[in-house]
Enzyme design. Structure first.
Site, mmCIF file in Angstrom:
data_model
loop_
_atom_site.group_PDB
_atom_site.id
_atom_site.type_symbol
_atom_site.label_atom_id
_atom_site.label_comp_id
_atom_site.label_asym_id
_atom_site.label_seq_id
_atom_site.Cartn_x
_atom_site.Cartn_y
_atom_site.Cartn_z
ATOM 1 N N ARG A 37 0.790 -1.225 0.000
ATOM 2 C CA ARG A 37 0.000 0.000 0.000
ATOM 3 C C ARG A 37 0.826 1.281 0.000
ATOM 4 N NH1 ARG A 37 -5.303 -0.420 3.788
ATOM 5 N NH2 ARG A 37 -5.856 1.318 2.459
ATOM 6 N N HIS A 83 -8.605 -3.192 -6.560
ATOM 7 C CA HIS A 83 -8.194 -2.541 -5.308
ATOM 8 C C HIS A 83 -9.373 -2.507 -4.340
ATOM 9 C CE1 HIS A 83 -5.080 -0.247 -3.253
ATOM 10 N NE2 HIS A 83 -5.985 0.621 -2.867
ATOM 11 N N TYR A 127 -18.781 14.342 -10.364
ATOM 12 C CA TYR A 127 -18.755 15.580 -11.151
ATOM 13 C C TYR A 127 -17.522 15.691 -12.041
ATOM 14 C CZ TYR A 127 -22.359 17.078 -7.858
ATOM 15 O OH TYR A 127 -23.497 17.155 -7.112
#
Length: 815
Positions: A37, A83, A127
């Protein structure tokens, strides 16, 4: 089934010790964070989340030539297929790859609000839209040609690449930052052209030095521009993989009455910076400023600082640089190499990348060669068929079916299965003379390609030539001008610049005599020796403390009165072993009965993102205080801890919120507990109970255990005896218990005087009250369990006692 036959679930139950299970679980978690990670791979410079985002976009066809795709769609594909973590973390990573103020060469072409240098967050993922930037496609180039290994995704439904082919050295080009368990990385971004030039130089000169490569890579190149002050720090970072760079804003005086800032240090928050300057002006900390305006727009940054009439602009500039417009970038060039975290210098980083590209180009060439040979084999069959076209047509016409035709052709012309399959599938139009000529031309091209690929695979120089050629093509396509300027450090020469950087031993006596001596004067001896004279004391005086530091270190000196003072090591006078030392009155404003009981190196504080100073007092109280509370220390010192009457501060350790604390007493008791059990509190607080003391007992020290660095706890007694004990032998308890027996404190051993967390390669510097000093390796002190006697660490003269013990970490031990 018999009544006494155990059922199946019961047979699967295994008995395990909880501390072992917790330790193993924590190690598994730590390695998962480190490898899966938080740290980038040296080969492609990407963390798993970034790699998976780019691969998901590649698989979905969201290239630089496609239309933009909703960010929520990309995040969903990444999370669902590769993921399995929170969508916000994936979107944050996606957004950062689109920010031109965060990435030197953004890997994502974003459309919409992806945040700003003012710290504004990106708009919601529903958006915004995104697609790959052209340079990101260079990281994925040829991934379909078996150039990298693939592994199953989290649910074994599909496969994902373990690393990307990466046609450019992305780790250095775009940098990386991340915090894992017990380690962190902070690689600055660089100019692509400079990094490629250095890589090409390494290809031609594999024995070159870091200094040679620095002729091409002059320093980091931040997306926000600004200036790096001094080349020594850059050289240190490239030479060792670690360094501290001074990054200064670009500012100039205009019209004699205003200072204009046009570039900010990397990762600075512009809005917060302007607010802090305004706060300092309002509080009177910054004088001479009349107005402050942020005139930044899409064309760039412009912060205007209007000065009062008669104000010296240079004076205000220096004040701004000291307090706001100059920051430190701590370089930690740590990345995963073969799955293991390593700190790399500049050359090692480029060598690791070149090894990766060798493997990629070799595997790609083998893949292309196999395809070319297959194609050549088919073309050879077609050419043979065209030479005997009439007979081939007759054979096919006379056959009963396709299988008979293929069998007849194999028997007549020794065709392979693949060749006859192709021949019987040919169209009549391919029998024209023009088609025949085209096949012959293609066969010549394929044969030439086979020869070239074979040459690449058989000759290392040809393979490296391909790597160089592709790197230079990328440079031609994406190279741009350097944004960050390297400034010479034009500051005045200070005393620090004239002092050689070396590790020293600092000795302080009860009568406040102080001196330093080179650590190299004290070679490591076997344990049990008498040592050598470390200082000549006046009658009635005795050593109170000894510690090891670098001459360029800044130290925080804590005293038994709970005060803390700041001391620069080079300010301590250097003297011989037999010298008494000089009075410390001009260095530290100590009271008559005040003694230094603990020393903290500020370099250890800088290594922590948000650390604590954890203190222990004689009466068993423990306190944690954030390091930010000790930023401005007066020459007369400041209060570090409030003490009860008769109590004294005995030891201080730097912690980070994840360590275990071990408090030890003169009576040989100890207690181990999680530091989180001690809440963080201010400097004026008294702390909380750490250990319940038996009557007449007192605390002598505290150790902060870092599992990644320490293996043992080392205890030394007044009479010079000591032992190493595995940290696992000290089981974790709740704070403020009686603890466990650490070492026997009978007549032979005397009271325990210190406890230290140590690891392989560490050295000890032991000093007696009468000034004898000895340096020995930690491993020379035998390992025993708790509640044992120990062995002789230092042989003392009659009437002498151990005064202080300092640990020299393995990283500072001279080779």
């Amino acid at each position: 089934m018999s009544s006494d036959t155990p059922d199946a679930p019961a047979r699967r139950v295994e008995t395990a010790r909880i501390e072992q299970e917790m330790e193993q679980s924590y190690i598994d978690y730590a390695m998962s964070v480190i490898a899966g990670r938080a740290l980038p791979d040296v080969r492609d410079g990407l963390k798993p989340v970034h790699r998976r985002i780019l691969y998901a976009m590649h698989e979905a066809g969201v290239s630089s030539r496609s239309s933009h795709r909703k960010s929520s769609s990309i995040v969903g594909s990444t999370m669902g297929d590769y993921h399995p973590h929170g969508d916000s973390a994936i979107y944050d990573a996606l957004a950062r790859m689109a920010q031109d103020f965060s990435m030197r060469y953004p890997l994502v072409d974003g459309q919409g609000n992806f945040g700003s240098i003012d710290g504004d967050p990106p708009a919601a993922m529903r958006y915004t839209e995104a697609r790959m930037a052209p340079i990101a496609e260079e990281l994925l180039e040829d991934i379909e040609k078996d150039t990298v290994d693939f592994s199953p995704n989290y649910d074994d439904r599909m496969e994902e690449p373990e690393v990307l082919p990466s046609a450019l050295p992305n780790l250095l080009v775009n940098g990386s930052s991340g915090i894992a368990v017990g380690m962190s990385t902070n690689v600055p971004p660089h100019n692509l052209g400079e990094v490629i030039d250095a890589t090409v130089h390494l290809i031609h000169n594999p024995d070159c030095t870091v200094e040679d490569l620095m002729e091409h890579v002059t320093g980091p190149d931040f997306p926000t521009g600004a200036n790096i002050v001094g080349r020594n720090a850059i050289h240190q970072a490239y030479k060792t993989g670690r360094g501290r760079l001074r990054v200064r804003a670009e500012l100039e005086v205009e019209d004699g009455d205003k200072i204009v800032v046009t570039e900010l240090p990397y990762q600075a928050n512009k809005s917060r910076l302007v607010e802090r300057i305004a706060d300092d002006v309002n509080e009177g900390k910054l004088e001479g400023i009349r107005d402050l305006r942020d005139e930044s727009d899409r064309d760039g940054i412009r912060i205007v600082i209007q000065l009062k009439r008669g104000t010296d602009p240079e004076l205000v500039k220096n004040q701004l640089l000291e307090s706001h417009l100059e920051s430190t970038f701590g370089v930690i060039n740590l990345a995963l190499v073969d799955g293991e975290p390593r700190v790399l210098d500049l050359k090692e980083t480029l060598e690791a990348y070149l090894d990766h590209r060798r493997a990629v180009v070799r595997r790609r060439s083998e893949y292309d060669l196999a395809e070319a040979e297959d194609r050549a084999h088919i073309l050879e069959g077609r050419l043979t068929a065209l030479e005997h076209v009439d007979d081939v047509v007759d054979v096919i016409q006379d056959a009963e079916d396709r299988d008979d035709a293929k069998a007849a052709l194999r028997e007549a012309y020794d065709f392979s299965e693949a060749q006859v399959e192709h021949i019987v599938s040919m169209q009549l139009g391919s029998l024209t003379s023009m088609e025949t000529e085209a096949i012959e031309d293609e066969y010549e091209d394929v044969q030439a390609r086979i020869d070239r690929l074979t040459e690449i695979l058989e000759h290392e120089s040809e393979l490296l030539g391909v790597i160089e050629e592709e790197l230079l093509e990328i440079k031609d396509e994406y190279d741009d001008d350097r944004r960050t300027t390297i400034l010479e450090d034009e500051g005045e020469v200070t005393r620090e610049d004239l002092i050689a950087e070396e590790d020293v031993v600092v000795v302080v006596s009860e009568d406040d005599y102080i001196k330093r001596m080179p650590l190299s004067q004290f070679r490591a001896q076997r344990r049990g020796g008498k040592g050598i004279i470390g200082t000549d004391l006046k009658e009635g005086d005795q050593v109170s403390s000894v510690f090891v530091a670098n001459t360029h270190d800044y130290l925080l000196c804590f005293t038994n009165h709970g005060q803390v003072y700041e001391l620069k090591t080079y300010q301590v006078p250097e003297m011989s072993r037999t010298a008494r030392g000089k009075s410390a009155v001009n260095l530290l404003d100590l009271a008559e009965d005040e003694e230094i009981t603990a020393v903290v190196n500020t370099a250890d504080l800088d290594a922590e993102e948000s650390g604590y100073l954890t203190m222990a007092t004689r009466h068993g109280r423990v306190k944690r205080t954030g390091v930010e509370e000790f930023e401005n220390i007066l020459s007369t010192g400041i209060r570090a801890v409030e003490l009860e009457e008769g109590d004294a501060l005995v030891d201080v350790e730097v912690t980070d919120g994840t360590r275990d604390l071990v408090v030890a007493t003169a009576g040989g008791m100890s207690i181990r507990f999680d530091e989180e059990e001690v809440r963080s509190m201010g400097r004026s607080a008294r702390g909380v109970g750490g250990i319940k003391l038996q009557e007449g007992d007192e605390v002598t020290g505290i150790a902060a255990v870092d599992a990644a660095e320490h293996e043992w706890l080392l205890t030394v007694t007044d009479n010079g005896y000591g032992k190493r004990t595995a940290i696992e032998d000290y089981r974790q308890q709740s704070r403020y218990g009686k603890g466990l027996i650490d070492i026997k404190t009978d007549e032979r051993n005397g009271p325990a005087c210190t406890i230290e967390a140590v690891g392989p390669g560490d050295h000890l510097v032991v000093m007696s009250e009468r000034g004898q000093i000895m340096r020995t390796r930690v491993e020379d002190v035998s390992t025993f369990g708790r509640n044992t006697m120990g062995v002789t660490v230092m042989e003392l003269h009659e009437g002498d006692d151990v005064a202080s013990v300092a640990v020299v970490p393995e990283r500072r031990v001279e080779a």
